[in-house]
Design a protein around this motif. Structure first.
Motif, mmCIF file in Angstrom:
data_model
loop_
_atom_site.group_PDB
_atom_site.id
_atom_site.type_symbol
_atom_site.label_atom_id
_atom_site.label_comp_id
_atom_site.label_asym_id
_atom_site.label_seq_id
_atom_site.Cartn_x
_atom_site.Cartn_y
_atom_site.Cartn_z
ATOM 1 N N LYS B 99 2.708 -1.369 2.773
ATOM 2 C CA LYS B 99 1.921 -0.738 3.159
ATOM 3 C C LYS B 99 1.324 0.527 1.968
ATOM 4 C CE LYS B 99 3.547 0.742 8.219
ATOM 5 N NZ LYS B 99 4.003 1.665 8.977
ATOM 6 N N LYS B 100 0.801 -0.789 0.797
ATOM 7 C CA LYS B 100 0.352 -0.808 -0.325
ATOM 8 C C LYS B 100 1.179 0.281 -1.276
ATOM 9 C CE LYS B 100 -4.540 1.012 1.462
ATOM 10 N NZ LYS B 100 -5.380 2.082 2.226
ATOM 11 N N GLN B 101 2.536 -0.395 -0.558
ATOM 12 C CA GLN B 101 3.936 0.108 -1.619
ATOM 13 C C GLN B 101 4.069 -0.683 -2.339
ATOM 14 O OE1 GLN B 101 6.925 3.334 -0.997
ATOM 15 N NE2 GLN B 101 5.670 3.273 1.082
ATOM 16 N N VAL B 102 4.815 -0.851 -2.771
ATOM 17 C CA VAL B 102 5.669 -2.870 -3.788
ATOM 18 C C VAL B 102 6.885 -2.321 -3.977
ATOM 19 C CG1 VAL B 102 5.143 -3.503 -5.939
ATOM 20 C CG2 VAL B 102 3.139 -3.114 -5.144
ATOM 21 N N PHE B 103 7.617 -3.234 -3.922
ATOM 22 C CA PHE B 103 9.583 -3.393 -4.319
ATOM 23 C C PHE B 103 9.759 -4.822 -4.270
ATOM 24 C CE2 PHE B 103 8.548 -0.515 0.059
ATOM 25 C CZ PHE B 103 8.347 0.114 -0.170
ATOM 26 N N GLY B 104 10.626 -4.847 -4.855
ATOM 27 C CA GLY B 104 11.201 -6.038 -5.479
ATOM 28 C C GLY B 104 11.580 -7.214 -4.554
ATOM 29 N N ALA B 105 11.060 -8.561 -4.780
ATOM 30 C CA ALA B 105 12.029 -9.748 -3.583
ATOM 31 C C ALA B 105 11.594 -11.205 -4.370
ATOM 32 C CB ALA B 105 11.134 -9.650 -2.503
ATOM 33 N N HIS B 106 13.313 -11.456 -4.045
ATOM 34 C CA HIS B 106 14.237 -12.397 -4.627
ATOM 35 C C HIS B 106 14.139 -13.891 -3.486
ATOM 36 C CE1 HIS B 106 14.078 -9.075 -7.420
ATOM 37 N NE2 HIS B 106 14.984 -8.762 -7.144
ATOM 38 N N LEU B 107 14.544 -14.657 -3.918
ATOM 39 C CA LEU B 107 14.784 -15.761 -2.651
ATOM 40 C C LEU B 107 15.331 -17.034 -3.424
ATOM 41 C CD1 LEU B 107 13.135 -18.808 -2.996
ATOM 42 C CD2 LEU B 107 11.237 -16.895 -1.928
ATOM 43 N N ALA B 108 16.044 -17.564 -3.202
ATOM 44 C CA ALA B 108 17.148 -18.074 -2.672
ATOM 45 C C ALA B 108 16.899 -19.516 -1.769
ATOM 46 C CB ALA B 108 17.997 -18.358 -2.905
#
Lengths: 113, 212
Positions: B99-108
């Motif tokens: 929804k037009k907001q940006v958040f951090g994301a990390h994956l393994a």
């Protein structure tokens, strides 16, 4: 975005097939029929090498790509059934076993001389 | 949760082989796309050598979009005369757009696989850690996804042939905790692979891969 992604993958797939078909046609034009892997002709220019782990055609195409980039190599035949590759060298040219091992390792496989 | 744990348990008893190809041969460029009713993933990879690749994932899941650059490692490969097995690890860090907001994301992600010309099996386990707590369709900030695949080739095709595989896929995630079973038909020839499938729940799946 979903639709764009789907169209993109279909487009890339189509381009992949066109590119693959073009490569196949080019290779066929480059090699005289019947000469490709006839071991009775110029036997010293042909080398068979066993390859460990080569079970998947989709994965093994790296081998064909790597060897065809070598100026000494005229043609290569990959056989999953016989678990080996057959390398045809240009007249008077050859790759060392060390170089062949290195190319196979870069492709993710191991030679079985 | 119990069934998901069972899937994870089964992982260690099945040796597996995926066509996820986190790392391929040196200088290979790969395009992979996995599409189902609620999940679309596009993965681009470039293999620096046969043990390491750089990659970028675009993932759309439950209305959240993820953009995650990642590093893929081949941890171990066993090349046998008639089979191959691999262990891959992938780590990435990027962002989630919701929804037009940006958040951090990390994956393994870990991928285990085993394959012969006749059979193959694979396990993929993905953990996604997200800063976004606003998406009610995807409320958990640590999101797990697991997939087991078992395949069989009805005939042995050689290098130049069209290869066909029958595949059964079991997958689940920590969000809905259900195990989904999907039957797939895989086709590949040379550097192009595609799969079509349908789950027992009626959803369709289309996957596609190419090596350039």
């Amino acid at each position: 975005m979903k639709t764009v992604s789907l169209y993109f993958t279909i487009f890339i797939g189509f381009m992949g097939f066109v590119s693959d078909a073009a490569t196949t046609i080019k290779k066929a034009e480059d090699k005289p029929i019947g000469q490709k892997f006839d071991s009775s002709k110029e036997k010293s220019n042909i080398l068979e090498v066993g390859v460990k782990g080569m079970v998947c055609a989709f994965c093994a195409q790296g081998i064909e790509k790597k060897f065809m980039q070598q100026k000494e190599v005229q043609a290569i035949l990959v056989s999953l059934e016989n678990k080996k590759i057959t390398i045809t060298f240009k007249p008077g040219q050859r790759l060392t076993n060390i170089k062949i091992s290195s190319l196979l390792k870069e492709s993710g496989y191991e030679p079985n001389f | 949760m119990h069934r998901f744990s069972l899937l994870l348990f089964l992982l260690f008893w099945f040796e597996c082989r995926a066509f996820a190809h986190p790392v391929s041969y040196k200088d290979a460029f790969g395009i992979m796309s996995y599409n189902s009713s609620n999940r679309n993933e596009l993965l681009l990879t470039y293999s620096i050598n046969h043990k390491f690749a750089v990659a970028h994932t675009y993932l759309l899941e439950y209305k959240s979009e993820f953009f995650i650059p990642r590093a893929n490692f081949l941890l171990k490969r066993w090349n046998q005369i008639s089979s191959q097995a691999n262990v891959y690890l992938s780590l990435g860090s990027g962002f989630e757009k919701f929804k037009k907001q940006v958040f951090g994301a990390h994956l393994a992600e870990i991928v285990l696989d085993w394959e012969s010309r006749k059979y193959y099996s694979s396990f993929e386990g993905l953990i996604l850690q997200r800063d976004n707590g606003l998406n009610i369709d995807m409320p958990h900030q640590v999101f797990g996804h697991g997939k087991i695949r078992l395949g069989m080739a009805p005939f042995l095709a050689d290098y130049e042939d069209l290869n066909i595989w029958f595949i059964t896929q079991f997958d689940g995630n920590t969000h809905d905790k259900a195990v989904h079973t999907t039957q797939l038909l895989r086709f590949y020839r040379k550097n192009v692979l595609w799969e079509i499938g349908a789950s027992f729940q009626g959803s369709f799946q289309f996957n596609f891969m190419i090596h350039l």
